[in-house]
Design a protein around this motif. Structure first.
Motif, PDB file in Angstrom:
ATOM      1  N   THR A 134     155.070  74.209  29.700  1.00 28.01           N
ATOM      2  CA  THR A 134     156.401  73.598  29.601  1.00 28.01           C
ATOM      3  C   THR A 134     157.284  74.150  30.712  1.00 28.01           C
ATOM      4  O   THR A 134     157.360  75.370  30.906  1.00 28.01           O
ATOM      5  N   SER A 156     156.642  68.785  29.680  1.00 30.32           N
ATOM      6  CA  SER A 156     155.417  69.516  29.326  1.00 30.32           C
ATOM      7  C   SER A 156     154.197  68.726  29.766  1.00 30.32           C
ATOM      8  O   SER A 156     154.240  67.495  29.877  1.00 30.32           O
ATOM      9  N   THR A 157     153.118  69.467  30.004  1.00 22.72           N
ATOM     10  CA  THR A 157     151.826  68.857  30.319  1.00 22.72           C
ATOM     11  C   THR A 157     150.735  69.730  29.734  1.00 22.72           C
ATOM     12  O   THR A 157     150.905  70.949  29.592  1.00 22.72           O
ATOM     13  N   THR A 158     149.605  69.120  29.390  1.00 27.28           N
ATOM     14  CA  THR A 158     148.494  69.833  28.748  1.00 27.28           C
ATOM     15  C   THR A 158     147.236  69.635  29.579  1.00 27.28           C
ATOM     16  O   THR A 158     146.930  68.521  30.022  1.00 27.28           O
ATOM     17  N   ILE A 159     146.513  70.736  29.783  1.00 29.32           N
ATOM     18  CA  ILE A 159     145.227  70.683  30.482  1.00 29.32           C
ATOM     19  C   ILE A 159     144.166  71.323  29.599  1.00 29.32           C
ATOM     20  O   ILE A 159     144.471  72.141  28.725  1.00 29.32           O
ATOM     21  N   THR A 160     142.928  70.941  29.802  1.00 31.16           N
ATOM     22  CA  THR A 160     141.803  71.495  29.048  1.00 31.16           C
ATOM     23  C   THR A 160     140.961  72.331  29.991  1.00 31.16           C
ATOM     24  O   THR A 160     140.510  71.855  31.040  1.00 31.16           O
ATOM     25  N   TYR A 216     139.711  75.631  25.980  1.00 37.43           N
ATOM     26  CA  TYR A 216     141.086  75.871  25.579  1.00 37.43           C
ATOM     27  C   TYR A 216     141.951  74.694  26.028  1.00 37.43           C
ATOM     28  O   TYR A 216     141.784  74.186  27.146  1.00 37.43           O
ATOM     29  N   ASN A 217     142.856  74.284  25.159  1.00 33.35           N
ATOM     30  CA  ASN A 217     143.870  73.298  25.510  1.00 33.35           C
ATOM     31  C   ASN A 217     145.167  74.049  25.793  1.00 33.35           C
ATOM     32  O   ASN A 217     145.780  74.621  24.890  1.00 33.35           O
ATOM     33  N   VAL A 218     145.564  74.064  27.052  1.00 33.91           N
ATOM     34  CA  VAL A 218     146.699  74.858  27.498  1.00 33.91           C
ATOM     35  C   VAL A 218     147.874  73.918  27.764  1.00 33.91           C
ATOM     36  O   VAL A 218     147.745  72.973  28.556  1.00 33.91           O
ATOM     37  N   THR A 219     148.987  74.163  27.083  1.00 31.42           N
ATOM     38  CA  THR A 219     150.199  73.365  27.262  1.00 31.42           C
ATOM     39  C   THR A 219     151.215  74.184  28.036  1.00 31.42           C
ATOM     40  O   THR A 219     151.553  75.309  27.653  1.00 31.42           O
ATOM     41  N   LEU A 231     153.946  79.123  28.655  1.00 31.79           N
ATOM     42  CA  LEU A 231     152.786  78.588  27.943  1.00 31.79           C
ATOM     43  C   LEU A 231     153.113  78.459  26.471  1.00 31.79           C
ATOM     44  O   LEU A 231     153.795  79.318  25.893  1.00 31.79           O
ATOM     45  N   GLU A 232     152.612  77.407  25.862  1.00 25.32           N
ATOM     46  CA  GLU A 232     152.806  77.185  24.428  1.00 25.32           C
ATOM     47  C   GLU A 232     151.595  77.714  23.672  1.00 25.32           C
ATOM     48  O   GLU A 232     150.450  77.500  24.082  1.00 25.32           O
TER      49      GLU A 232
END
Length: 836
Positions: free
Chosen positions: A419, A431-435, A414-417, A382-383
């Motif tokens: 990798t 990488s991908t980002t989910i809210t 939360y915006n979770v990235t 997680l970033e």
């Protein structure tokens, strides 16, 4: 097992549970379920009871919503039974090709609460493919000069099955000239070689036809055939010979087209055209090219390890005379890290509850890298700093779980990235980002503005009036913060509660359902509850004490003197020699109210001889104010008013009839309950008859009393106790209401005589009373009260006195009798009330 599985009795299914050790923050262990089934099972066949293997009961299935998360719908889960079913055709050769082990891995997802389980299904090969040759017939030219023992590599058959079900052996039809030798390559595959057993004679037989059969190891075995057409050519003494029977070479993937792979080489001892060798592929190649003169093999297109990992090529060298030799070129493709990891989300929770505990799974993350080895090994991270954590669930599967406390009011989303990085050199990543949206939960209970409530309500209030209001607040939102009020407990009877009070569910206003009566109910306590509309609902309780204040709504009630059966007042006798201050009688009254409203005062409204008697303002005691004079009448009448201390005051009146006489006989003619005759002469005659009768009765009573006194020494004291001072009624005591709130300044015991009977029952006094503070009252059915005794103890044995022998006897207690204490100074024998 389903019907399809039942038809394959040999199929084996073995669920195996592999608990994986997760991190300390994970609340539960991931479970790995493994099944083993044969390929080509019909759709709908049962693989296993997945719900049972996961420990889920049948009644949990509708709530948990067990389902399968996979890229291809090979399997489904029955919503009713929780069984894992075959969802589509399972062709092992199509799914896994030639791999020794074919395993389908996917995730089983259970909702409410969300959890993931790794499931592996091993697909076993069945003998569903027949060995096949690429052609129905093959042509082979052999020179007649070929020496016996020469071998020729024949065309191989293809069998998509593996293991025992794969191609195992080749057989050749019977021939005296040729034989077949089964050979095995390094990778374990079989190929046939044709061996020349006898020298060929073209002139004798120039053409041979043989049948080549390929058999697999199934039960029963399957087979495929092809025809070998052998043409015997004229002599060419020496056939070409390759330097190696098998050429093995490794080639990295992604090499550009035209890259040299290997060069084969063959020699021929003949000369001239018979020694000129031409190279060619035994089968037409589409990936590689071959230089027919030099024997160099080069690539035609880019190679991809993910598509084909190895190639096996047969190269033939033929001389000018028609003799040929063959060799095999095996090319092993080496993997390059040329594919970045791919990240996919399965069962991502749309909303995350703010009260979710650490370790709660949020999403299932799967990574996929087409590379192999270290190039295909992926790590996720997680970033940034977020209250979440990624943990490994199974191979290429990860769980996103909560790793801290969530507070929607502080951070609503939360915006979770995420990798993913492989272990190749150099490593590749994506990488991908989910809210993640945080949902409010009902985590705050209502809070009352006061710790407790106390309210005063005056009695006789109007029904339906508001008597109090409670208020509570809830910081939650929507239904979680909407508060309703109710009564949950009370010290009142449960059935009577609804008839006393009610509360408005919306406003918290408490209403009186009836008019309260202080004399019946002075205080009661309610437990009110404030409940929000969350799920589950939270509540808080508060106590409300209702004090019913008294009002002056009850007039005093005169207990003594009471009226006779005909409604007239009874008489009290006073000795003619009574001195000033002599206690004649006492007016007894009570008030159902309390406090000042029940504080009684006594007043003389009317007296036939003013100044002869005095009345205690608070005690109601009637005493002689002076001695009886000669001019004073023998019969006196006092009208007494009893007032309470309320505002405005309420009152009651009582009439006292007092007769001055030294004995009971003197007063009997005056107090007869018969109406006064109109003829004075007739009245005089009546009194004479009554006097004679009374004298006779007294004489008989004296005789009986004398006999009784003689027998007293031999009888128990209790048998004759009725002749002692202080007689009380025994049978049928009627106790007036308990007025213990200060309405009576003294203690009284009331005894009742039965109407219509010519007898009086006397009962002993209840408790000792101090002189000047209490007296014992007896009453007949008309309510008249009589002061009988003030002794500490009296006899409990009744005696009967009739009108013919009325006698009130008072004797001194013997000094040697410890059960009796007498005090006759307060009520002389002559001060006795008459009973009609």
């Amino acid at each position: 097992m389903g019907s399809g599985a039942a038809e394959r009795g040999w199929a084996e299914r073995r669920p195996v549970l592999f608990p994986l050790l997760l991190s300390l923050f994970c609340p539960a262990l991931s479970e790995q379920i493994r099944y083993r089934i044969p390929e080509e099972m019909p759709e709908g066949s049962v693989v296993g009871n997945l719900a049972k293997d996961l420990g889920l009961s049948a009644h949990e299935l509708p709530t948990r919503q067990l389902r399968i998360s996979s890229e291809k719908a090979y399997f489904t889960v029955s919503a009713k039974s929780g069984e894992l079913l075959v969802g589509s055709r399972l062709d092992r050769e199509q799914i896994c090709g030639k791999k020794a082990a074919c395993t389908l891995e996917f995730e089983a997802v259970a909702e409410n609460p969300l959890n993931f389980y790794h499931v592996s299904v091993d697909i076993e090969d069945i003998n569903d493919h027949t060995p096949k040759f690429t052609q129905t017939s093959f042509d082979l030219q052999i020179s007649e000069s070929t020496v016996p023992g020469t071998r020729f590599i024949l065309e191989t058959a293809e069998d998509a099955d593996i293991g025992l079900n794969a191609l195992q052996i080749y057989k050749l039809s019977l021939s005296p000239i040729f034989s077949l030798i089964n050979k095995e390559k390094q990778d374990g595959s079989k190929y046939p070689e044709l061996a020349l057993e006898k020298r060929l004679d073209r002139e004798q037989q120039s053409y041979h036809r043989l049948i080549l059969t390929a058999l697999d190891g199934g039960d029963p075995p399957l087979s495929g055939t092809t025809e070998l057409r052998i043409q015997v050519t004229d002599a060419n003494d020496n056939a070409p010979v390759f330097s190696q029977d098998v050429y093995r070479v490794s080639l990295r993937e992604n090499v550009p087209p035209g890259t040299a792979v290997v060069q084969v080489s063959a020699t021929d001892q003949d000369e001239g055209i018979n020694s000129e060798i031409t190279y060619s592929f035994y089968r037409t190649g589409r990936v590689f090219s071959l230089n027919s003169k030099s024997g160099e093999i080069t690539t035609l297109k880019t190679l991809d390890f993910e598509e084909i990992k190895e190639y096996s090529i047969v190269v033939e060298g033929r001389d000018g005379g028609g003799l040929a030799a063959q060799c095999t070129v095996e090319i092993n493709i080496q993997d390059e890290n040329d594919n970045s990891p791919e990240i996919t989300f399965h069962s991502l929770a749309e909303m995350v509850l703010e009260n979710a505990l650490p370790g709660t799974p949020i999403a299932l993350i799967k990574t996929y890298d087409r590379d192999s080895g270290e190039n295909g090994e992926v790590n996720c991270r997680l970033e940034g700093e977020v209250p979440f954590q990624i943990i490994s669930s199974s191979k290429n599967s990860y769980k996103l779980i909560i790793d801290g406390t969530l507070d929607r009011e502080h951070t609503p989303e939360y915006n979770v990235t995420i990798t993913a990085t492989d272990r190749g050199k150099p490593p590749l990543s994506s990488s991908t980002t989910i809210t993640l949206h945080i949902t409010d939960v009902n985590d705050n209970a209502p809070v009352f503005h006061q710790a407790s409530y106390v309210v005063h309500v005056a009695e006789n209030n109007p029904p339906g009036a508001s008597i109090a209001q409670v208020s509570a607040s809830d910081p939650d939102l929507g239904h979680n913060g909407r508060v309703s009020y109710s009564i949950v407990a009370s010290d009142l009877e449960p059935r009577a509660l609804a008839s006393y009070v009610s509360v408005s569910a919306q406003s918290g206003v408490v209403f009186a359902q009836r008019a309260f009566d202080h004399e019946q109910l002075r205080a009661f306590e309610l437990t009110l509850q404030a409940r929000d509309q969350g799920s589950p609902a939270l509540s808080a309780n508060v106590s409300l004490r209702v004090l019913v204040d008294d009002r002056n709504d009850n007039a005093p009630r005169v207990l003594y003197p009471a009226l006779g059966p005909d409604g007239s007042a009874l008489f009290d006798t006073v000795p003619r020699a009574a001195q000033p201050g002599y206690l004649v009688t006492k007016v007894v009254a009570v008030d159902a109210d309390s406090g000042h409203n029940a504080w009684l005062s006594y007043h003389v409204l009317q007296a036939s001889e003013p100044g002869l008697f005095s009345l205690g303002l608070r005690t109601g005691e009637v005493r002689t104010a002076r001695a009886l004079g000669d001019r004073d009448a023998a019969r006196q009448r006092l009208l007494v008013a009893v007032r309470d201390g309320g505002q405005p005051p309420l009152s009651a009146t009582a009439t006292l009839l007092l007769v001055f006489a030294d004995s009971l006989q003197e007063v009997l003619p005056d107090v007869s309950d018969r109406p006064a005759p109109s003829d004075p002469q007739a009245e005089l005659q009546f009194y004479l008859v009554v006097a004679l009768a009374l004298i006779s009765v007294l004489f008989l009573l004296a005789v009986i009393l004398a006999v009784a006194l003689r027998l007293r020494s031999s009888s128990s004291a209790t048998t004759w106790g009725c002749f002692q001072p202080g007689l009380c009624v025994k049978s049928g005591p009627v106790v007036p209401p308990n007025y213990s709130e200060g309405t009576l300044p003294y203690s009284y015991n009331l005894c009742v005589a039965h109407t219509g009977k010519t007898e009086f029952n006397f009962l002993k006094c209840n408790e000792p009373l101090s002189s000047g503070q209490g007296m014992l009252l007896c009453s007949d059915s008309s309510g008249a009260l009589f002061p009988l005794c003030n002794t500490s103890e009296s006899t409990s044995h009744p005696e009967t006195l009739t009108y013919d022998n009325i006698l009130i006897s008072q004797e001194r207690c013997q000094k040697n009798d410890p059960s009796c204490v007498s005090d006759d100074s307060r009520f002389p024998v002559g001060n006795t009330s008459l009973l009609q």
